[in-house]
Write a protein that holds these residues in place. Sequence first.
Motif, short mmCIF file in Angstrom:
data_model
loop_
_atom_site.label_atom_id
_atom_site.label_comp_id
_atom_site.label_asym_id
_atom_site.label_seq_id
_atom_site.Cartn_x
_atom_site.Cartn_y
_atom_site.Cartn_z
N ALA A 169 5.67 -9.26 -7.76
CA ALA A 169 5.12 -8.08 -7.09
C ALA A 169 4.05 -7.45 -7.99
CB ALA A 169 6.22 -7.06 -6.80
N ALA A 170 3.02 -6.91 -7.38
CA ALA A 170 1.95 -6.24 -8.13
C ALA A 170 1.94 -4.76 -7.78
CB ALA A 170 0.60 -6.87 -7.80
N PHE A 171 1.92 -3.92 -8.83
CA PHE A 171 1.87 -2.47 -8.66
C PHE A 171 0.70 -1.93 -9.47
CE2 PHE A 171 6.24 -3.59 -7.83
CZ PHE A 171 6.65 -2.72 -6.85
N THR A 172 -0.04 -1.01 -8.88
CA THR A 172 -1.12 -0.33 -9.60
C THR A 172 -0.64 1.06 -10.00
OG1 THR A 172 -2.83 -1.50 -8.36
CG2 THR A 172 -3.50 0.51 -9.48
N ILE A 173 -0.83 1.39 -11.28
CA ILE A 173 -0.35 2.66 -11.83
C ILE A 173 -1.55 3.58 -12.06
CG2 ILE A 173 1.10 3.73 -13.58
CD1 ILE A 173 2.44 1.48 -11.97
N LEU B 196 7.14 -3.57 -17.76
CA LEU B 196 7.09 -2.37 -18.59
C LEU B 196 5.64 -2.01 -18.85
CD1 LEU B 196 9.76 -3.44 -21.25
CD2 LEU B 196 10.13 -1.95 -19.29
N LEU B 197 5.33 -0.72 -18.76
CA LEU B 197 4.01 -0.21 -19.11
C LEU B 197 4.22 0.89 -20.14
CD1 LEU B 197 0.92 -0.12 -18.64
CD2 LEU B 197 1.35 1.63 -16.90
N THR B 198 3.74 0.65 -21.35
CA THR B 198 3.97 1.57 -22.45
C THR B 198 2.84 2.59 -22.54
OG1 THR B 198 5.16 -0.13 -23.69
CG2 THR B 198 4.31 1.73 -24.95
N ARG B 199 3.23 3.85 -22.61
CA ARG B 199 2.28 4.95 -22.78
C ARG B 199 2.76 5.78 -23.96
NH1 ARG B 199 -2.38 4.88 -20.37
NH2 ARG B 199 -2.36 7.10 -19.88
N GLY B 200 2.17 5.50 -25.13
CA GLY B 200 2.67 6.13 -26.34
C GLY B 200 4.05 5.59 -26.66
N ALA B 201 5.05 6.48 -26.81
CA ALA B 201 6.43 6.06 -27.04
C ALA B 201 7.22 6.06 -25.74
CB ALA B 201 7.10 6.96 -28.07
N SER B 202 6.56 6.37 -24.61
CA SER B 202 7.23 6.40 -23.31
C SER B 202 6.89 5.14 -22.53
CB SER B 202 6.77 7.64 -22.52
OG SER B 202 7.02 8.82 -23.25
N GLN B 203 7.68 4.87 -21.49
CA GLN B 203 7.45 3.67 -20.69
C GLN B 203 7.68 3.95 -19.21
OE1 GLN B 203 9.96 0.50 -22.26
NE2 GLN B 203 8.22 -0.37 -23.36
N LEU B 204 6.86 3.26 -18.38
CA LEU B 204 7.17 3.10 -16.97
C LEU B 204 7.89 1.77 -16.81
CD1 LEU B 204 3.84 4.32 -15.40
CD2 LEU B 204 6.09 5.22 -14.79
N TYR B 205 8.88 1.73 -15.96
CA TYR B 205 9.78 0.58 -15.85
C TYR B 205 9.98 0.27 -14.38
CZ TYR B 205 14.28 -1.97 -16.55
OH TYR B 205 15.30 -2.88 -16.58
N ASN C 299 0.80 -1.23 0.00
CA ASN C 299 0.00 0.00 0.00
C ASN C 299 0.84 1.28 0.00
OD1 ASN C 299 -2.47 -1.47 0.05
ND2 ASN C 299 -2.23 -1.73 2.28
N ASP C 300 2.19 1.15 -0.02
CA ASP C 300 3.02 2.34 -0.20
C ASP C 300 2.89 2.85 -1.62
OD1 ASP C 300 3.84 2.21 2.37
OD2 ASP C 300 5.92 1.62 1.95
N THR C 301 3.01 4.19 -1.78
CA THR C 301 2.88 4.81 -3.10
C THR C 301 4.10 5.68 -3.39
OG1 THR C 301 0.45 4.82 -2.98
CG2 THR C 301 1.48 6.36 -4.53
N ALA C 302 4.58 5.58 -4.63
CA ALA C 302 5.68 6.43 -5.11
C ALA C 302 5.14 7.31 -6.23
CB ALA C 302 6.84 5.57 -5.61
N VAL D 239 2.58 5.23 -8.27
CA VAL D 239 2.81 3.78 -8.33
C VAL D 239 2.56 3.21 -6.94
CG1 VAL D 239 4.47 1.97 -8.87
CG2 VAL D 239 4.54 4.15 -10.14
N THR D 240 1.54 2.35 -6.80
CA THR D 240 1.17 1.77 -5.51
C THR D 240 1.54 0.30 -5.48
OG1 THR D 240 -0.68 3.31 -5.32
CG2 THR D 240 -0.71 1.37 -3.89
N PHE D 241 2.29 -0.08 -4.43
CA PHE D 241 2.69 -1.48 -4.26
C PHE D 241 1.57 -2.24 -3.56
CE2 PHE D 241 5.30 -4.50 -1.48
CZ PHE D 241 5.32 -5.50 -2.46
N ASN D 242 1.06 -3.30 -4.21
CA ASN D 242 -0.06 -4.06 -3.68
C ASN D 242 0.36 -5.26 -2.85
OD1 ASN D 242 -1.81 -2.32 -5.05
ND2 ASN D 242 -1.67 -3.56 -6.92
N GLY D 243 1.54 -5.83 -3.12
CA GLY D 243 1.97 -7.00 -2.37
C GLY D 243 2.72 -7.99 -3.24
#
Length: 661
Positions: free
Chosen positions: A555-559, A588-597, A527-530, A537-541
């Motif tokens: 690990a599961a993270f909700t964006i 990796l989560l792709t948003r257009g030509a950008s990514q979250l990593y 449940n920590d968020t960055a 970015v929230t860490f679910n467990g």
Amino acid sequence: MIVEGGHYALVLALALALIQSVVPLIGARINDPALMNVSRSTALAQFAFVLISFVALISLHVLSDFSVANVYENSHSLKPLIYKITGVWGNHEGSMLLWVFILALFGAMVALFGVNLPPSLRAHVLAVQGWIATAFYLFILLTSNPFLRIARPPIEGRDLNPVLQDPGLALHPPMLYLGYVGFSISFSFAIAALIEGRIDAAWARWVRPWTLMAWIFLTLGIAMGSYWAYYELGWGGWWFWDPVENASLMPWLAGTALLHSAVVMEKREALKIWTVLLAILTFSLSLLGTFLVRSGVLTSVHAFATDPTRGVFILIILCVFIGGSLTFYAWRAASLKQGGLFAPISREGALVLNNLLLTTACATVFVGTLYPLALEVLTGAKISVGAPFFNLTFAPLFVPLLVAVPFGPLLAWKRGDLPGAMQRLMMAGVVSLVTIAIVWAWQSGGAALAPFAIGLAVFVVLGAIVDIAERVKLFQASFNTSWHRAKGLPRSAWGTAFAHAGLGIALIGIVCESTWNIEHIATMRPNDTAQLGAYSVTFNGLRAQQGPNYREDIAAFTIRSDDRVVGTMTPSKRNFSTRGMATSEAALLTRGASQLYISLGAAEADGSITARIYYKPLVLLIWFGPILMAFGGMLSLSDRRLRVGAPKPARAKLGVPQPAE
């Protein structure tokens, strides 16, 4: 039976390579067509036997035959099928068998598709291929035999290096080797030209498709390797100036110069001696890369060999082929006729500038890569040459190169009109300056030169568009006229435009990712968020899962963005008990030509975990650019004027109409 069959096929391939390397030379010497044609039959038969050997090794890995040392050292019965197959070249012995397989493949292709080459030239080319093949068959059979048996076969294998158990390994090494080994054809054509003492536009026309094919594969191989390192190694970088990376970059730079030099030679019969030298140097750098990676000199995920005997053997091969070919070049180059003259301001002049900058950049990478090794050998001192050196030496050379790229296609052959080219590029220059101003006003930090680099990249892309627009007379003639001119435009012209535009697009991705990426490293509990820019970015467990040959913590993270869920990311940490190693599988989560990593560090008993979280703006352009460049190369390769055959002057004598330039 499979083991003995694969080994025996390799021995027969060596025998055929020896015949191919000697008999055609005798035939060319005495002008005997039958003996010269032996090169074709032996090249095809050699490929057939290497194919048998390669398929045999794949079968042994698929069947998990642990009586074979290579299978025992690099496989496991529970490993997924795809990794059993790709594991064939995920080790030293198997990768060298792949090397000679591709070498034989290219020799067979010359034998099949080079039927309209002059018989003596074809004989010399395939004979040189036979020399190279002989050296590497001996290397494999004497020091790196993939078919060695184990007296008392174990029940289970040691598994493949976990880092290499990735789908990227299925394509990256074969693509890279198709580039490395593909340049052997350019090398063989160069040595054949030196033997015959004759080089002309026809030679350039024959060698260009092979060079272009190797360049396409090497471009894709480097891009694929960069992306594999980016997502697999968990460090979030796409280029580290590692010696192994440099080993692939050097032949790419030299091969790019060779392609442009061959264009000048084909069109104007100029730069003959320089083109031959580039063909020799490009393959020499490919051999050097093989030595660096396979000799055990370097410590790397790619460096499989540790036996000094192997390093010495490859070093001998280097000395024979590189030293021998350069010595032969020094002896025979003076006998080659010089080409035509041209003004400094011309398309030839622009291509010469291109060559000078590319080869100088290649030389800086060469020095930075080998200097630490040479210093350690001579003095015992260990130093590290890293990114700061390469960035400060490589980047300044590429700036003038990128400035010149849009001008080259707009200049005429022999004598160009620089003011006219500048006028046609004026709009591109204006848009680039506006881009610099916008980026400068928009940026909230980062390198001060980043806006200028992006403006330069935009100038390169728009320059490629201007080139096509000028050729089809866009806005200068009616739409129908422009459309018909576009359809009639040579594919090589489209290919050049796509390749140049790909270079600019890659530069945009490099600058944006390097300048404005956001990094967050923290130990997170459920449940920590960055916060990274506009994303939270929230860490679910964590949850555990058993894989085929590993245990995995996922690990599961909700964006979220603007309080709206945009995706879920599930990076993991895998533990391979057989090897006693762990790997990080980035998400990796792709948003257009950008990514979250996101990549994971160590997990704690309380359920917390260390996470490296990045936001990488426009990072995908780094790899889209090379793909576009390779697509441009494929378009050029499909141009009927670039197929292996008689050059335009020969066709003209036959009364065959020529396509418009």
